[in-house]
Enzyme design. Structure first.
Site, mmCIF file in Angstrom:
data_model
loop_
_atom_site.group_PDB
_atom_site.id
_atom_site.type_symbol
_atom_site.label_atom_id
_atom_site.label_comp_id
_atom_site.label_asym_id
_atom_site.label_seq_id
_atom_site.Cartn_x
_atom_site.Cartn_y
_atom_site.Cartn_z
ATOM 1 C CD1 TRP A 91 -1.970 2.265 1.691
ATOM 2 C CD2 TRP A 91 -3.176 0.967 0.322
ATOM 3 N NE1 TRP A 91 -3.091 2.966 1.332
ATOM 4 C CE2 TRP A 91 -3.851 2.197 0.497
ATOM 5 C CE3 TRP A 91 -3.740 -0.011 -0.496
ATOM 6 C CZ2 TRP A 91 -5.068 2.467 -0.118
ATOM 7 C CZ3 TRP A 91 -4.952 0.255 -1.108
ATOM 8 C CH2 TRP A 91 -5.598 1.486 -0.927
ATOM 9 C CD GLU A 128 -11.106 0.157 3.511
ATOM 10 O OE1 GLU A 128 -10.690 1.236 3.039
ATOM 11 O OE2 GLU A 128 -10.361 -0.634 4.121
ATOM 12 C CG ASP A 150 -9.165 5.697 5.405
ATOM 13 O OD1 ASP A 150 -9.592 4.936 6.289
ATOM 14 O OD2 ASP A 150 -8.032 5.590 4.908
ATOM 15 C CD GLU A 166 -7.522 8.593 8.160
ATOM 16 O OE1 GLU A 166 -6.491 8.190 7.604
ATOM 17 O OE2 GLU A 166 -8.651 8.154 7.916
#
Length: 261
Positions: A46, A134, A164, A254
């Site tokens: 990522w 997710e 997020d 966030e």
């Protein structure tokens, strides 16, 4: 006079985005689009690049009405990583409003763009998913390798607010109590446990995953195009409405917690 409809003007074609991305390999046969996430042909690591490309790729895929079914998977023996050590997220406490702004913008589009794809999505979790699980869990059908597990190492355990989309998706699909525990503790959920609590639909050996996904895709193709598309719209409406109301707010929280002290 230009007789094109607004829909036709908005459409894209596969050749225009097929080779556009460094971290996404796209192939299509008979309307079945396979989306393989990767880093240098190995498991996806990522990054800001992957974040940027996924937002754009999901938009392009959704605009291409020749995509009849989408299969989303990882590469190699992991879906995505690497895991973040407790309290060690590299972006913690270093952001300014200016540096966070492009992340904020992309994050407000990424999951909505995935949900706006008007073709059934089959997720194939080919191994551990420890960053942004997710994304595959939003598939209409979710298959998992018996070697897979699901964990969120990047947000609260890593020192970040899970704003997020994790704060929406995980409590929704797991239930409020399980979802909050998962996010707050960094809980690792095995494929078998994920099957038991309803996060995934089938657990298979790694070598059988893609074959099963392709078999299911062929079954979905037996239905007329509009039946497939409108069923996808109906089944994602509640999630999309929650995103519209809560995603930007979560991202703002966030972002505030990521700012320099």
């Amino acid at each position: 006079m230009n007789s094109m409809t607004n829909l036709e003007r908005a459409e894209t074609s596969f050749p225009t985005y097929k080779d556009k991305y460094k971290s996404i390999r796209l192939t299509r046969e008979d309307g079945i689009l396979e989306v393989h996430l990767h880093t240098d042909d190995g498991p996806l690591r990522w990054s800001l690049l992957a974040h940027n490309e996924l937002e754009d790729a999901f938009l392009e895929i959704g605009r291409d009405r020749a995509n009849d079914v989408v299969i989303l998977t990882g590469t190699g023996d992991e879906f995505c990583g690497p895991a973040i050590a407790p309290g060690q997220h590299p972006n913690r406490k270093i952001m300014t409003p200016e540096s966070y702004d492009p992340i904020f913008w992309e994050s407000r589009q990424l999951l909505p763009n995935l949900l706006n794809i008007e073709a059934p999505v089959i997720s194939v979790i080919n191994g551990p998913a420890v960053r942004h699980a997710e994304i595959p869990l939003l598939g209409d059908i979710v298959l998992a390798s018996n070697t897979a597990f699901i964990q969120d190492t990047a947000h609260f355990p890593g020192g970040m607010v899970p704003g997020d989309g994790m704060h929406i998706v995980m409590p929704l699909i797991m239930g409020l109590t399980r979802g909050r525990y998962f996010l707050l503790t960094g809980q690792k959920i095995s494929a078998e446990e994920a099957l038991r609590i309803g996060l995934v639909n089938e657990v298979l050996p790694p070598e059988g995953l893609l074959g099963r996904a392709r078999e299911l895709a062929r079954e979905l193709l037996l239905q007329p195009k509009l039946v497939r598309r409108y069923t996808r719209i109906a089944l994602t409406e509640e999630i999309r409405s929650r995103m519209q109301g809560l995603l930007g707010y979560g991202l703002a929280l966030e972002g505030m917690a990521r700012m320099k002290s």
